[in-house]
Scaffold this active site. Structure first.
Site, mmCIF file in Angstrom:
data_model
loop_
_atom_site.group_PDB
_atom_site.id
_atom_site.type_symbol
_atom_site.label_atom_id
_atom_site.label_comp_id
_atom_site.label_asym_id
_atom_site.label_seq_id
_atom_site.Cartn_x
_atom_site.Cartn_y
_atom_site.Cartn_z
ATOM 1 N N CYS A 141 -3.299 1.355 6.256
ATOM 2 C CA CYS A 141 -3.606 0.629 7.783
ATOM 3 C C CYS A 141 -4.406 1.512 8.738
ATOM 4 O O CYS A 141 -5.048 0.810 9.527
ATOM 5 C CB CYS A 141 -2.474 0.128 8.235
ATOM 6 S SG CYS A 141 -1.150 1.067 8.660
ATOM 7 N N GLU A 167 3.734 -5.118 12.401
ATOM 8 C CA GLU A 167 2.574 -4.089 12.135
ATOM 9 C C GLU A 167 1.602 -4.565 11.210
ATOM 10 O O GLU A 167 1.683 -4.807 10.012
ATOM 11 C CB GLU A 167 3.464 -2.712 11.227
ATOM 12 C CG GLU A 167 4.481 -2.100 12.321
ATOM 13 C CD GLU A 167 5.396 -1.018 11.991
ATOM 14 O OE1 GLU A 167 5.066 -0.674 10.680
ATOM 15 O OE2 GLU A 167 5.930 -0.434 12.665
ATOM 16 N N GLU A 173 7.941 0.591 16.547
ATOM 17 C CA GLU A 173 8.983 1.091 15.887
ATOM 18 C C GLU A 173 8.780 2.732 15.632
ATOM 19 O O GLU A 173 8.104 3.328 16.125
ATOM 20 C CB GLU A 173 9.242 0.635 14.329
ATOM 21 C CG GLU A 173 9.090 -0.933 14.376
ATOM 22 C CD GLU A 173 9.671 -1.421 13.155
ATOM 23 O OE1 GLU A 173 10.557 -0.960 12.264
ATOM 24 O OE2 GLU A 173 9.370 -2.779 12.688
ATOM 25 N N ASN A 184 0.852 -1.196 -0.047
ATOM 26 C CA ASN A 184 0.102 0.031 -0.008
ATOM 27 C C ASN A 184 0.859 1.291 0.016
ATOM 28 O O ASN A 184 0.345 2.210 -0.627
ATOM 29 C CB ASN A 184 -1.185 -0.152 1.078
ATOM 30 C CG ASN A 184 -0.374 -0.025 2.659
ATOM 31 O OD1 ASN A 184 0.971 -0.636 2.573
ATOM 32 N ND2 ASN A 184 -0.895 0.454 3.431
#
Ligand code: NAD
Ligand code: 6OD
Length: 484
Positions: free
Chosen positions: A287, A253, A465, A154
């Protein structure tokens, strides 16, 4: 037609697995071929990465390493237009988006983590000893080793460099497996790495699919010391299982079904602008995007009308045109999945405020188009409201009280992000704390300071992160205790 080769030990090499086609999502045309890595190429990449770790990269002083990473950023910027065109061809995202977000962030990730590693500190403790002479403890930051980097489609360059830059800054070497849908910018980055003098084997790219292919060959390879992954929650589970062998650390993630919460004291214009982006940017393939919208009853109708207007105003068309504000979704499979949810919403009796189907986009008949879509009226247990769709769509529900909004937002297995809109300061802080997510935005969405912790709660991931948190994943602290 471009052929995307694997990048191993500083050279572009053909893979031994079956090649596959690369499509332009706006037209469906085949525009390239991807040379897929088999086990042999994945093995060669891991060995090259190990050798580089033991070679010049492992011996390079930190300041020199950081300087090289800054050159990588300059190298991306010097070839900005090539990176931009490659990203647009792979994803179909509009130029206006990729030129402001994807490519600049791809470069910025290298400068930010070069800064981060050169300013990072570790702890030191003096301690008493029975002989009165004492001892000193200090921690050394050492690289983990060879990092496997598995990426989604994405935000291909942005999300790949978000992991590669801190991994290299910490002195690791990497083997990257880009998404099969988006091989271009990871490959192009290999040319930049060579041009700026990153030693061979430090950055490697293997192309291919996930299960029983390059992705799995990489994550199950015993020569990988840590895995960083961004993608779907189900894939994250498979990667975590692979990482269990050899007790390798993972950073995950994963997916989300993020809630936007809009209180009736919100600034309506600012909210519509921000929430409009949260629902529809990148055709909803972010996301952090908002697929569930909870709106206080007093402003529900005005907000719904304003958002529907925003949805209808999107210009779908040639991603290379500056007039285009929304591109297609990534693939025919993904379009079909999104449209199945559109059909299900109708079948369940949703009120469709905007969109709801597949548009005709002139000159782009074979493309993977879906309409920006807004629904109301579905129960909270509908799969449309519960599952991550990853398309340009959102479902709106009215609420009355702050407590109710928080309970609705938290009623999900995911916990990635929320976007809260209010002018009441106390309510803003209370709600940000009460929603169980890794990232809470107040009167904003996708506003990023790269030093901040980034990651999800619950099924949205493990670990953080960003800034020093990336250093914590991509390095290990070795305590040295010296008796004085
Ligand atoms: P995906 O999980 O299908 O694929 C991601 C990558 O994993 C690809 O490179 C794929 O080839 C590889 N892969 C698939 N199966 C594998 C396996 N068994 N072993 C090893 N590798 C495997 O995800 P996607 O469709 O590319 O991306 C969309 C998803 O990513 C959405 O769920 C979205 O929410 C999530 N995402 C999360 C974040 C975040 O920061 N939390 C960011 C972007 C995207
Ligand atoms: O901005 C970032 O660093 C980041 N990881 C964004 C993720 C977006 C998800 O689609």
């Amino acid at each position: 037609m471009t052929t995307y080769l694997n990048f191993i030990d500083g050279a572009f090499v053909k893979g031994s697995a079956d090649p596959f086609a690369n499509h332009f999502p706006a037209t469906g045309e085949v525009i390239g071929e991807v040379s897929a890595a088999g086990r042999a190429e994945v093995d060669a990449a891991v060995h090259a990465a190990r050798a580089a770790l033991k070679g010049p990269w492992g011996r390079m002083p930190l300041a020199e390493r950081a300087a090289l990473l800054r050159k990588v950023a300059e190298g991306i910027n010097a070839r900005f237009d090539e990176f931009l065109a490659a990203e647009i061809r792979d994803t179909g995202k509009p130029r206006s988006l990729a030129s402001h977000i994807d490519i600049p962030r791809g470069a910025a990730n290298f400068t930010v983590f070069a800064d981060q590693i050169t300013t990072a500190s570790t702890e030191a403790f003096e301690m008493p000893t029975p002989d009165g002479k004492g001892a000193l403890n200090y921690a050394l930051r050492v690289p983990r080793g060879v990092i496997g980097v598995v990426c989604p489609w994405n935000l291909p360059l942005l999300l790949m460099t978000w992991k590669v830059a801190p991994a290299l800054a910490c002195g690791n070497t990497v083997v990257v497996k880009p998404s099969e849908e988006t091989p271009a910018t990871a490959t192009l980055l290999g040319e930049v790495m060579n041009a700026v003098g990153i030693p061979p084997g430090v950055y490697n790219v293997v192309h291919g699919m996930g299960p029983d292919a390059a992705g799995e060959f990489l994550t199950t390879h015993p020569g990988i010391d840590g895995i960083t992954f961004t993608g779907e929650t189900r894939t994250g589970e498979a990667i975590m299982r692979a990482a269990a062998t050899g007790v390798r650390p993972v950073s995950l993630e994963l997916g989300g079904k993020n809630a936007g919460i809009i209180f009736d004291d919100a600034d309506l214009d600012a909210t519509l602008e921000g929430i409009g982006r949260a629902c529809f940017a990148n055709s909803g393939q972010v996301c952090l995007g908002t697929e569930r919208l909870y709106v206080q009853r007093g402003i529900f109708d005005r907000l719904a009308a304003g958002l529907a207007e925003k949805a209808r105003a999107y210009q779908l068309g040639d991603p290379f045109s500056d007039a285009t504000t929304m591109g297609p979704v990534i693939s025919a499979e993904h379009r079909d999945k999104v449209l199945r949810y559109y059909d299900q919403a109708k079948a369940e009796g949703a009120t469709v405020l905007a969109g709801g189907g597949a548009p005709e986009v002139g000159g782009h008949a074979g493309g993977y188009w879906v309409q920006p879509t807004i629904w109301t009226g579905l129960p909270e247990n509908s799969p449309v409201v519960r599952n991550e769709i990853f398309g340009p769509c959102t479902h709106m529900t009215a609420f009355d009280t702050e407590e109710e909004a928080i309970a609705l937002a938290n009623d999900t297995p995911y916990g990635l992000a929320t976007s809260i809109w209010t002018t009441n300061l106390g309510r803003a802080h209370r709600t940000a704390k009460a929603v169980d997510v890794g990232i809470s935005w107040i009167n904003a969405w996708f506003l990023r300071d790269l030093r901040t912790p980034f990651g999800g709660s619950k099924a949205s991931g493990i670990g953080r992160e960003g800034g020093v948190h990336s250093l914590e994943f991509y390095s290990e602290l070795r305590n040295v205790c010296i008796k004085l």
